[in-house]
Design an enzyme around this catalytic site. Structure first.
Site, PDB file in Angstrom:
ATOM      1  N   CYS A  46       0.839  -1.196   0.000  1.00 13.58           N
ATOM      2  CA  CYS A  46       0.000   0.000   0.000  1.00 13.58           C
ATOM      3  C   CYS A  46       0.884   1.259   0.000  1.00 13.58           C
ATOM      4  CB  CYS A  46      -1.000  -0.019   1.148  1.00 13.58           C
ATOM      5  SG  CYS A  46      -2.390   1.146   0.933  1.00 13.58           S
ATOM      6  N   HIS A  72      -3.742  -5.095  -0.565  1.00 14.10           N
ATOM      7  CA  HIS A  72      -3.304  -5.623   0.731  1.00 14.10           C
ATOM      8  C   HIS A  72      -3.319  -7.151   0.675  1.00 14.10           C
ATOM      9  CE1 HIS A  72      -3.249  -1.962   3.278  1.00 14.10           C
ATOM     10  NE2 HIS A  72      -4.114  -1.520   2.378  1.00 14.10           N
ATOM     11  N   GLU A 104      -2.400  -9.167   2.896  1.00 15.71           N
ATOM     12  CA  GLU A 104      -2.808  -9.692   4.204  1.00 15.71           C
ATOM     13  C   GLU A 104      -4.317  -9.660   4.398  1.00 15.71           C
ATOM     14  OE1 GLU A 104      -2.571  -5.264   5.003  1.00 15.71           O
ATOM     15  OE2 GLU A 104      -1.612  -6.734   3.681  1.00 15.71           O
TER      16      GLU A 104
END
Length: 214
Positions: free
Chosen positions: A88, A194, A196
């Site tokens: 990001c 992202h 994650e």
């Protein structure tokens, strides 16, 4: 394998650490994930991850405020050529400069600048938030091995990187005009999405990063 996730006051540190631990377990590897603000630990890691959320200038200032961190990252990534991943705003910081609330210098590892998203369609809102389908540009697809074109990943951002060299673009998504979703240059990679937060696709990308040999 020692993974250093840089703590400089910005980023989804807990969720990122858990995702890297999970990806390591899925690969049956022993992965030591360290969330750290200590430059010497970053310098001694096998792989480094730079997360980031918020404004470009704030993230850059936060990074500068950690004693020796920019120098450690530069030594690790530029001088020693070790695998690095920005996530990001951590990816955006790779650019020469960001144009959020004025012009602010980035790390300058990937030529280009970070500009506001302009979809050109009132139905497409800013920030660009939620799931979007990847168009994978990288060839060969080392970091996207096992990830099909059209796979959905999670975004939340109002600015995006515009590299000087299109060869640095590993993946993009359509949001009006294309938005860069991932960049790469040598041992340096970054994702605007992202991983994650991107469920199975994100875990596969992280696993690919763990085995990546640039």
């Amino acid at each position: 394998m020692r993974i250093a996730i840089v703590d400089y006051g910005s980023g989804n540190l807990c969720s990122a650490a858990k995702a890297f631990e999970r990806a390591g377990q899925d690969r049956h590897d022993t992965v030591d994930v360290m969330v750290t603000s200590r430059a010497e630990i970053v310098a001694g890691a096998d792989r480094v991850v730079l997360p980031g959320v918020g404004a470009f200038a704030d993230c850059r200032a936060g990074l500068e405020a950690v004693d020796g961190m920019v120098e450690a990252l530069t030594e690790f990534t530029v001088q020693r050529g070790r695998p690095f991943l920005g996530i990001c705003v951590g990816m955006q910081l790779l650019a020469d400069r960001g144009l959020e609330h004025g012009a602010h210098a980035g790390l300058g590892w990937i030529g280009g600048e970070v500009r506001p998203i302009e979809p050109g369609d009132p139905r497409l809102k800013v920030p660009h938030m939620g799931w979007n389908a990847l168009r994978i540009e990288e060839s060969p697809a080392a970091l996207f091995a096992g990830i099909e074109a059209g796979a959905h990943v999670y975004f939340v951002h109002s600015y995006g990187i515009v590299p000087n060299d299109d060869a640095c673009v590993l993946a993009a998504v359509d949001y009006g005009p294309p938005i860069v979703a991932a960049v790469g240059k040598g041992n340096i990679a970054g994702t605007q999405f992202h991983p994650e937060k991107s469920q199975a696709v994100g875990l596969r990308f992280i696993a690919n990063f763990l085995s990546w040999s640039p």
